[in-house]
Design a protein around this motif. Structure first.
Motif, PDB file in Angstrom:
ATOM      1  N   HIS A  18     -12.127 -32.289   3.654  1.00 57.24           N
ATOM      2  CA  HIS A  18     -11.019 -31.365   3.397  1.00 57.24           C
ATOM      3  C   HIS A  18     -11.037 -30.874   1.940  1.00 57.24           C
ATOM      4  O   HIS A  18     -10.633 -29.753   1.652  1.00 57.24           O
ATOM      5  N   PHE A  19     -11.518 -31.705   1.021  1.00 53.49           N
ATOM      6  CA  PHE A  19     -11.519 -31.368  -0.406  1.00 53.49           C
ATOM      7  C   PHE A  19     -12.874 -30.889  -0.913  1.00 53.49           C
ATOM      8  O   PHE A  19     -12.935 -30.092  -1.836  1.00 53.49           O
ATOM      9  N   LEU A  48      -7.221 -29.104  -5.218  1.00 53.49           N
ATOM     10  CA  LEU A  48      -5.764 -28.989  -5.124  1.00 53.49           C
ATOM     11  C   LEU A  48      -5.303 -28.560  -3.733  1.00 53.49           C
ATOM     12  O   LEU A  48      -4.165 -28.114  -3.561  1.00 53.49           O
ATOM     13  N   ALA A  49      -6.172 -28.713  -2.741  1.00 53.50           N
ATOM     14  CA  ALA A  49      -5.801 -28.359  -1.367  1.00 53.50           C
ATOM     15  C   ALA A  49      -4.674 -29.272  -0.885  1.00 53.50           C
ATOM     16  O   ALA A  49      -4.598 -30.438  -1.273  1.00 53.50           O
ATOM     17  N   PRO A  50      -3.773 -28.750  -0.053  1.00 49.85           N
ATOM     18  CA  PRO A  50      -2.703 -29.607   0.466  1.00 49.85           C
ATOM     19  C   PRO A  50      -3.285 -30.736   1.315  1.00 49.85           C
ATOM     20  O   PRO A  50      -4.303 -30.569   1.975  1.00 49.85           O
ATOM     21  N   LEU A  51      -2.636 -31.882   1.261  1.00 52.19           N
ATOM     22  CA  LEU A  51      -3.116 -33.041   2.014  1.00 52.19           C
ATOM     23  C   LEU A  51      -2.903 -32.842   3.509  1.00 52.19           C
ATOM     24  O   LEU A  51      -1.856 -32.353   3.926  1.00 52.19           O
ATOM     25  N   GLU A  54      -2.446 -36.709   8.159  1.00 52.24           N
ATOM     26  CA  GLU A  54      -2.859 -38.099   8.376  1.00 52.24           C
ATOM     27  C   GLU A  54      -3.301 -38.823   7.111  1.00 52.24           C
ATOM     28  O   GLU A  54      -3.510 -40.029   7.124  1.00 52.24           O
ATOM     29  N   MET A  55      -3.428 -38.106   5.988  1.00 52.58           N
ATOM     30  CA  MET A  55      -3.862 -38.738   4.738  1.00 52.58           C
ATOM     31  C   MET A  55      -2.672 -39.223   3.929  1.00 52.58           C
ATOM     32  O   MET A  55      -1.645 -38.559   3.855  1.00 52.58           O
ATOM     33  N   GLU A  56      -2.841 -40.385   3.315  1.00 53.91           N
ATOM     34  CA  GLU A  56      -1.771 -40.900   2.468  1.00 53.91           C
ATOM     35  C   GLU A  56      -1.888 -40.298   1.072  1.00 53.91           C
ATOM     36  O   GLU A  56      -2.991 -40.052   0.583  1.00 53.91           O
ATOM     37  N   GLU A  57      -0.777 -40.021   0.460  1.00 57.86           N
ATOM     38  CA  GLU A  57      -0.750 -39.352  -0.839  1.00 57.86           C
ATOM     39  C   GLU A  57      -1.207 -40.302  -1.941  1.00 57.86           C
ATOM     40  O   GLU A  57      -0.901 -41.484  -1.926  1.00 57.86           O
ATOM     41  N   VAL A  58      -1.955 -39.760  -2.910  1.00 54.30           N
ATOM     42  CA  VAL A  58      -2.407 -40.558  -4.050  1.00 54.30           C
ATOM     43  C   VAL A  58      -1.225 -40.747  -4.986  1.00 54.30           C
ATOM     44  O   VAL A  58      -0.576 -39.779  -5.384  1.00 54.30           O
ATOM     45  N   PRO A  59      -0.919 -42.006  -5.333  1.00 60.71           N
ATOM     46  CA  PRO A  59       0.220 -42.230  -6.227  1.00 60.71           C
ATOM     47  C   PRO A  59      -0.024 -41.621  -7.610  1.00 60.71           C
ATOM     48  O   PRO A  59      -1.140 -41.621  -8.103  1.00 60.71           O
ATOM     49  N   SER A  60       1.006 -41.082  -8.202  1.00 59.41           N
ATOM     50  CA  SER A  60       0.879 -40.499  -9.539  1.00 59.41           C
ATOM     51  C   SER A  60       1.869 -41.165 -10.485  1.00 59.41           C
ATOM     52  O   SER A  60       2.884 -41.706 -10.068  1.00 59.41           O
TER      53      SER A  60
END
Length: 97
Positions: A18-19, A48-51, A54-60
């Motif tokens: 996806h990225f 910077l593509a939207p997740l 089914e993917m978990e977000e990377v913590p910031s």
């Protein structure tokens, strides 16, 4: 290591399609085979593509109070998702050093 464990590690360490996506799935393993096949290589990068859902977000972490991006004092690597956090998130240990 068995093959399934190696494949799991490869999936973990590589960016999802996806990225980042390549025009070819396999690259030539020698200069002579590269010259014979003459296939152009193209890569589409979308960092910077939207997740996907089914993917978990990377913590910031917000470093606005510091004003700069934090770097390792010995090797100057930027802080990244693979550092090891210590003392309940107050300190971090560099994953490169």
């Amino acid at each position: 290591q068995d093959q399934s464990e190696i494949l799991r590690e490869l999936e973990y360490c590589n960016s999802p399609a996806h990225f980042a996506r390549s025009t070819v799935a396999r690259l030539p393993n020698s200069v002579s085979s590269k010259q014979k096949c003459n296939i152009p290589l193209g890569i589409i990068l979308q960092p910077l593509a939207p997740l996907p859902p089914e993917m978990e977000e990377v913590p910031s972490i917000n470093f606005a109070s510091i004003g700069t991006i934090v770097r390792c004092k010995s090797c100057r690597t930027y802080i990244n998702p693979f550092v090891h956090w210590e003392s309940n998130g107050r300190r971090w240990r560099c994953n490169i050093c």
